[in-house]
Enzyme design. Sequence first.
Site, PDB file in Angstrom:
ATOM      1  CG  PHE A 129      -1.573  -1.136   1.453  1.00  0.00           C
ATOM      2  CD1 PHE A 129      -2.039  -1.966   0.376  1.00  0.00           C
ATOM      3  CD2 PHE A 129      -1.809  -1.778   2.721  1.00  0.00           C
ATOM      4  CE1 PHE A 129      -3.059  -3.211   0.571  1.00  0.00           C
ATOM      5  CE2 PHE A 129      -2.448  -3.119   2.856  1.00  0.00           C
ATOM      6  CZ  PHE A 129      -2.951  -3.672   1.938  1.00  0.00           C
ATOM      7  CG  ASP A 144       1.436   5.074   3.133  1.00  0.00           C
ATOM      8  OD1 ASP A 144       2.478   4.602   3.151  1.00  0.00           O
ATOM      9  OD2 ASP A 144       0.552   4.826   3.712  1.00  0.00           O
TER      10      ASP A 144
END
Length: 192
Positions: free
Chosen positions: A98, A100
């Site tokens: 994920f 980020d």
Amino acid sequence: ECAKILQNPPLLKERWNNLREAGNVLNTHFEGSFRTLLKKGEFDTSKILSLIVKYFFQYQDEAVYKGTRIEFYKRAQLVISMASKVVPITGLEKLTAFADYRIPQLLRQRSIFRYSKTLAEKVDSGFLIPAGSEEEIEIRAYTIWAVELIKNELAQKKNRNLSSMDIDNILWTMSKMEPMKGHHHKTVSVFY
């Protein structure tokens, strides 16, 4: 301090619009229920991801890098990961890291990442890396690739078969527990 943050959170207008959009989409297309979306997606990761990205603008996390469309879908994948803790979902092994802020910061601190001198100076000085810029796309893409390499290394040398999602969760937890020495890249985006 907390009162200051709550008075003016980053991207407040965009976050409010995202909440309104989520309610409208769920009411219009999924009988007002996220569980209905999961059912329409047959509790399958790929199908659920397609529905989320199709109907919710806030999850259409895509960029163009040197003429090629890149699909990150960070928040959409995270939603599926969280939903899988409540209902069984198949195909979770298809999820990527994920991408980020936290994981690249940890990877850099652990010398798994090495930024160019120019990028390192920007990150270390708190310079805003624009969303969709080559630098931002590269940081996120290399994060995903690094997690894939870690996954392969663990499988081949340690006989540990973890998913990218599992490794992301481990690294994210480590990043919260370990004191971070440097800065993470700063990008203003609704996608992470």
